[in-house]
Design a protein around this motif. Structure first.
Motif, PDB file in Angstrom:
ATOM      1  N   LEU A  62      26.049  58.635  94.956  1.00 61.32           N
ATOM      2  CA  LEU A  62      24.698  58.951  95.406  1.00 61.32           C
ATOM      3  C   LEU A  62      23.935  59.638  94.286  1.00 61.32           C
ATOM      4  O   LEU A  62      24.470  60.505  93.598  1.00 61.32           O
ATOM      5  CB  LEU A  62      24.746  59.851  96.643  1.00 61.32           C
ATOM      6  N   ALA A  63      22.701  59.263  94.094  1.00 63.51           N
ATOM      7  CA  ALA A  63      21.880  59.849  93.033  1.00 63.51           C
ATOM      8  C   ALA A  63      20.425  59.878  93.481  1.00 63.51           C
ATOM      9  O   ALA A  63      20.044  59.245  94.469  1.00 63.51           O
ATOM     10  CB  ALA A  63      22.029  59.046  91.740  1.00 63.51           C
ATOM     11  N   SER A  64      19.618  60.618  92.728  1.00 60.91           N
ATOM     12  CA  SER A  64      18.191  60.753  93.055  1.00 60.91           C
ATOM     13  C   SER A  64      17.345  59.954  92.069  1.00 60.91           C
ATOM     14  O   SER A  64      17.721  59.772  90.901  1.00 60.91           O
ATOM     15  CB  SER A  64      17.771  62.224  92.992  1.00 60.91           C
ATOM     16  N   LEU A  65      16.218  59.470  92.535  1.00 68.84           N
ATOM     17  CA  LEU A  65      15.234  58.856  91.649  1.00 68.84           C
ATOM     18  C   LEU A  65      14.525  59.948  90.852  1.00 68.84           C
ATOM     19  O   LEU A  65      14.366  61.077  91.330  1.00 68.84           O
ATOM     20  CB  LEU A  65      14.225  58.052  92.449  1.00 68.84           C
ATOM     21  N   ILE A  66      14.090  59.607  89.649  1.00 67.59           N
ATOM     22  CA  ILE A  66      13.416  60.559  88.766  1.00 67.59           C
ATOM     23  C   ILE A  66      11.964  60.132  88.601  1.00 67.59           C
ATOM     24  O   ILE A  66      11.689  58.954  88.320  1.00 67.59           O
ATOM     25  CB  ILE A  66      14.107  60.609  87.389  1.00 67.59           C
ATOM     26  N   CYS A 116      17.705  47.324  95.084  1.00 63.52           N
ATOM     27  CA  CYS A 116      16.331  47.746  94.768  1.00 63.52           C
ATOM     28  C   CYS A 116      16.074  47.931  93.275  1.00 63.52           C
ATOM     29  O   CYS A 116      14.943  48.210  92.876  1.00 63.52           O
ATOM     30  CB  CYS A 116      16.001  49.047  95.496  1.00 63.52           C
ATOM     31  N   GLY A 117      17.079  47.808  92.458  1.00 58.28           N
ATOM     32  CA  GLY A 117      16.892  47.956  91.017  1.00 58.28           C
ATOM     33  C   GLY A 117      18.057  47.354  90.262  1.00 58.28           C
ATOM     34  O   GLY A 117      19.163  47.215  90.803  1.00 58.28           O
ATOM     35  N   TYR A 127      21.076  49.372  91.721  1.00 59.76           N
ATOM     36  CA  TYR A 127      21.116  50.531  92.608  1.00 59.76           C
ATOM     37  C   TYR A 127      20.655  50.046  93.978  1.00 59.76           C
ATOM     38  O   TYR A 127      19.902  49.073  94.089  1.00 59.76           O
ATOM     39  CB  TYR A 127      20.297  51.713  92.066  1.00 59.76           C
ATOM     40  N   VAL A 128      21.147  50.708  95.016  1.00 58.83           N
ATOM     41  CA  VAL A 128      20.957  50.243  96.392  1.00 58.83           C
ATOM     42  C   VAL A 128      20.293  51.328  97.217  1.00 58.83           C
ATOM     43  O   VAL A 128      20.590  52.519  97.066  1.00 58.83           O
ATOM     44  CB  VAL A 128      22.321  49.861  97.022  1.00 58.83           C
ATOM     45  N   PRO A 141      10.943  55.416  98.071  1.00 57.76           N
ATOM     46  CA  PRO A 141      10.306  56.729  97.883  1.00 57.76           C
ATOM     47  C   PRO A 141      11.134  57.626  96.963  1.00 57.76           C
ATOM     48  O   PRO A 141      12.366  57.577  96.983  1.00 57.76           O
ATOM     49  CB  PRO A 141      10.267  57.310  99.305  1.00 57.76           C
ATOM     50  N   LEU A 142      10.456  58.423  96.156  1.00 61.82           N
ATOM     51  CA  LEU A 142      11.149  59.325  95.233  1.00 61.82           C
ATOM     52  C   LEU A 142      12.031  60.334  95.955  1.00 61.82           C
ATOM     53  O   LEU A 142      13.010  60.833  95.394  1.00 61.82           O
ATOM     54  CB  LEU A 142      10.128  60.077  94.365  1.00 61.82           C
ATOM     55  N   SER A 143      11.694  60.637  97.187  1.00 63.57           N
ATOM     56  CA  SER A 143      12.447  61.645  97.942  1.00 63.57           C
ATOM     57  C   SER A 143      13.784  61.121  98.461  1.00 63.57           C
ATOM     58  O   SER A 143      14.608  61.897  98.938  1.00 63.57           O
ATOM     59  CB  SER A 143      11.609  62.125  99.131  1.00 63.57           C
ATOM     60  N   GLU A 144      14.009  59.834  98.338  1.00 66.33           N
ATOM     61  CA  GLU A 144      15.186  59.210  98.942  1.00 66.33           C
ATOM     62  C   GLU A 144      16.353  59.111  97.965  1.00 66.33           C
ATOM     63  O   GLU A 144      16.176  58.766  96.803  1.00 66.33           O
ATOM     64  CB  GLU A 144      14.807  57.809  99.426  1.00 66.33           C
ATOM     65  N   LYS A 145      17.560  59.420  98.447  1.00 66.21           N
ATOM     66  CA  LYS A 145      18.769  59.237  97.653  1.00 66.21           C
ATOM     67  C   LYS A 145      19.116  57.750  97.606  1.00 66.21           C
ATOM     68  O   LYS A 145      18.918  57.020  98.575  1.00 66.21           O
ATOM     69  CB  LYS A 145      19.940  60.001  98.280  1.00 66.21           C
ATOM     70  N   VAL A 146      19.647  57.311  96.470  1.00 63.64           N
ATOM     71  CA  VAL A 146      20.038  55.913  96.319  1.00 63.64           C
ATOM     72  C   VAL A 146      21.495  55.837  95.873  1.00 63.64           C
ATOM     73  O   VAL A 146      22.079  56.831  95.435  1.00 63.64           O
ATOM     74  CB  VAL A 146      19.128  55.192  95.303  1.00 63.64           C
ATOM     75  N   GLU A 147      22.075  54.642  95.977  1.00 66.44           N
ATOM     76  CA  GLU A 147      23.447  54.406  95.535  1.00 66.44           C
ATOM     77  C   GLU A 147      23.414  53.765  94.152  1.00 66.44           C
ATOM     78  O   GLU A 147      22.896  52.670  93.984  1.00 66.44           O
ATOM     79  CB  GLU A 147      24.180  53.485  96.505  1.00 66.44           C
TER      80      GLU A 147
END
Length: 292
Positions: free
Chosen positions: A195-199, A247-248, A240-241, A174-180
């Motif tokens: 930690l970063a956000s999806l765009i 997940c990417g 990215y995790v 989900p776009l609202s979720e922070k990822v590593e």
């Protein structure tokens, strides 16, 4: 008058002596710091008894807090075993994920104009493994982006620890979720993360100047870039995790060819599991509609 002048002189002399003493302590502390290195260097002079910096109560609280966060929130060390460096003539040019005891997944762009037999895979334990060939794969992303990934087949099988496949996402993040967002340390030896956000896709197209969606298509994820650098960092193939799963996989590097506030990734997805779960939901919904 004489008494007042004398008192002022004594006061100035005391201040001067204090400044000199402080300078001597500072010089001494710098010498000791250099001797013992950085961080919690020892001892702290001028205290009774002398002690280490780590004995301060606020230092102990801070360290305990950091330790607890790491223990409770992630499996970073477990996942990092699967992340491999891909080399030609001992130089890192790409990264990948060990997905079986004899295959490494990476982005196809890394292998452009390169012979598979010239490539060596370096694991987290420092061991080197020659590549025999490479093949296309449809197993780790959706069909529209499958041509962006490739599998490197190793000449010899790896140890038993790689018999199990690494955790790959089974649902879109989900776009609202922070990822590593993973990168290599400055020595290109150990992975690190932030930690970063999806765009959102539309915003990513603006950032990387892709108005027609030639790069940002379905199956492509964009992650915010918090570290602007002058040079391109070769993070091609790094993951990215999210929630303990890969997940990417980085497609275009970090700040490549120019600095940008977005990094582009091929979405990693166990599509058979995802499609199966989606179909089950659809069938269940249709069944409920027909029954009720």
């Amino acid at each position: 008058m004489l008494l007042s002048t004398l008192l002022r002189f004594v006061l100035l002399l005391a201040i001067a002596s204090s400044i000199v003493a402080q300078k001597k302590i500072l010089i001494k502390s710098k010498k000791v710091r250099k001797l013992y290195g950085t961080g919690d260097w020892v001892p702290h002079f001028g205290y009774i008894p002398s002690h280490a910096a780590s004995q301060h109560s606020h230092r102990r609280r801070q360290k305990n807090t950091i330790l607890n966060v790491n223990v409770e929130t992630d499996n970073f060390q477990e996942l990092s075993v699967y992340v491999a460096r891909i080399l030609i003539k001992d130089k890192l040019f790409c990264s990948g994920l060990v997905v079986s005891s004899q295959t490494v997944l990476t982005v196809k762009m890394c292998m452009h104009d390169k012979l598979a037999t010239d490539v060596v895979v370096k694991l987290s334990d420092g061991s080197l493994h020659k590549v025999a060939n490479r093949t296309d794969t449809q197993d780790f992303t959706m069909s529209k982006t499958a041509d962006m990934l490739t599998l490197l087949s190793l000449q010899d099988a790896l140890g038993a620890q790689f018999v199990r496949e690494p955790p790959i996402c089974t649902n879109p993040v989900p776009l609202s979720e922070k990822v590593e967002q993973w990168n290599w340390d400055k020595n290109l030896v150990s992975p690190k993360k932030i930690l970063a956000s999806l765009i959102p896709s539309d915003r990513c197209k603006e950032i990387i100047n892709d108005p027609n969606g030639m790069v940002v298509t379905p199956g492509i994820d964009c992650v915010e870039n918090k570290k602007i650098t002058k040079k391109c960092e070769k993070t091609f193939g790094l993951p990215y995790v999210s929630r303990g799963s890969f997940c990417g996989m980085n497609l275009l590097g970090h700040n490549c060819p120019n600095a940008s506030s977005a990094d582009v990734y091929v979405n990693l997805l166990k599509k058979n599991i995802y499609i199966g779960a989606t179909l089950s939901k659809v069938l269940e919904t249709n069944l409920e509609d027909n029954v009720f």
